[in-house]
Scaffold this active site. Structure first.
Site, PDB file in Angstrom:
ATOM      1  N   HIS A  97       0.859  -1.189   0.000  1.00 53.92           N
ATOM      2  CA  HIS A  97       0.000   0.000   0.000  1.00 53.92           C
ATOM      3  C   HIS A  97       0.897   1.242   0.000  1.00 53.92           C
ATOM      4  CE1 HIS A  97      -2.851   3.063   1.182  1.00 53.92           C
ATOM      5  NE2 HIS A  97      -3.803   2.236   0.760  1.00 53.92           N
ATOM      6  N   GLU A 167      -3.698   1.255  -7.692  1.00 50.03           N
ATOM      7  CA  GLU A 167      -4.047   2.462  -6.951  1.00 50.03           C
ATOM      8  C   GLU A 167      -3.094   3.595  -7.331  1.00 50.03           C
ATOM      9  OE1 GLU A 167      -6.346   1.703  -3.199  1.00 50.03           O
ATOM     10  OE2 GLU A 167      -4.275   1.333  -2.619  1.00 50.03           O
TER      11      GLU A 167
END
Ligand code: PEP
Length: 251
Positions: A97, A167
Site C-alpha cells: 500500500h 491504486e
C-alpha cells in the site's frame, strides 16, 4: 469476468479508534454483504481488532490484514508475522500500500512480503500504482518495472492466490477518482503484462481499482473501467456510503 463475483476490499486504515465502533461497523457491513449475491468482500481492520471480529461462515466475507512482516517469528519488535495472521483466520493480506511504501517499503520488501504471505497459506492483495502521470506515458514504464520487481520469483502456480489493486498514488485520499477510461486503459495494460509474464489467460488475476471510490462513482468505475472490483478506503468507514457501494456492485 461478468459472471465472476466482484471483489471489494475495505481498508479501514488506522480507524475506528475504539473496538466498540469497530464491532458496530463490522456487523452493519456484514449484514449488508450477506444480502448480496454477486460480490465478495475482504474487510481489513487494524491488527488489534482482527481476533475480536467474528467472520461468518460465508463465501462472501473474508478477513484481511493491512500489512505484515515478511519474517515468520523472532526478534522483530512491533512487527506481525504472516504465520500469526494465518493462525487467527486471516485469509488476505494487503502488501505494498502506498502509505506503507511511504514509510519505507521498497519493491524488494513488497516482493518478500508477497512470497511470505503466499508461503504462509494466505492470499495477497498487492498494491501497485504510479505517483504521477503525464502525457508521455512514463507511468506505464513505471508500472511495468514495479510489477517486474514486486512479482520477482512468484510462481505461475500461485496466481490464484493473488489480487492486484491498481491504486494511482495521486488518487488516494483525493477529492476525485481517476476517470474510467484511464482506468480501463491502465488495467488492460496491467493484465497484458501479467499475461505475458505468467503465460496465463488474460483475466486470471483480478485487477481492482482503488483511489477515492465513493457511492456515486463506484458502478461506473467497475463497468467502464472494466476492473474486477474496488479497494475502498475512507468510504468503507461510513456505513451508509459503504453499504451503498456494496449494493451498487451487486450486478
Ligand atoms: C486506500 O486506502 O487505498 C484508498 C484507496 O483510500 P481512499 O478510498 O480513501 O482514497
Amino acid at each position: 469476468m461478468k459472471s465472476k463475483r466482484k471483489i471489494i476490499v475495505a481498508n479501514w486504515k488506522m480507524n475506528p479508534i475504539s473496538f466498540d465502533e469497530a464491532k458496530k461497523l463490522w456487523s452493519k457491513s456484514i449484514k449488508k454483504i450477506e444480502e448480496t449475491e454477486r460480490i465478495s468482500v475482504i474487510i481489513s481492520p487494524p491488527y488489534p481488532y482482527l481476533t475480536g471480529l467474528k467472520k461468518p461462515n460465508s463465501k462472501k466475507i473474508y478477513l484481511g490484514s493491512q500489512d505484515c512482516s515478511f519474517e515468520r517469528s523472532g526478534a522483530y519488535t512491533g512487527l506481525v508475522s504472516p504465520t500469526m495472521l494465518f493462525d487467527i483466520g486471516v485469509s488476505y493480506v494487503i502488501v505494498g500500500h502506498s502509505e506503507v511504501r511511504k514509510r519505507g517499503d521498497t519493491d524488494e520488501i513488497v516482493n518478500k512480503k508477497m512470497h511470505s504471505v503466499i508461503d504462509s497459506g494466505m492470499n495477497v492483495i498487492v498494491c501497485i500504482g504510479e505517483e504521477k502521470r503525464n502525457d508521455n506515458g512514463e507511468h506505464l514504464l513505471f508500472l511495468k518495472e514495479q510489477i517486474e520487481k514486486t512479482f520477482k520469483g512468484i510462481n505461475k502456480n500461485n496466481y490464484k492466490n493473488i489480487i492486484i489493486a491498481y491504486e494511482p498514488v495521486w488518487a488516494i485520499g483525493a477529492s476525485s477518482a481517476m476517470d474510467s477510461h484511464s482506468i480501463y486503459e491502465t488495467s488492460l495494460f496491467i493484465r497484458k503484462i501479467i499475461t505475458e509474464k505468467f503465460k496465463i489467460p488474460l483475466r486470471s488475476i483480478p485487477v481492482l481499482y482503488g483511489g477515492s471510490v465513493d457511492q456515486d462513482n463506484c458502478k461506473n468505475i467497475v463497468k467502464d473501467g472494466d476492473v474486477d472490483g474496488l479497494l475502498v478506503g475512507r468510504q468503507s468507514l461510513d456505513i451508509k456510503s459503504f453499504t451503498d457501494i456494496v449494493s451498487a456492485l451487486d450486478f
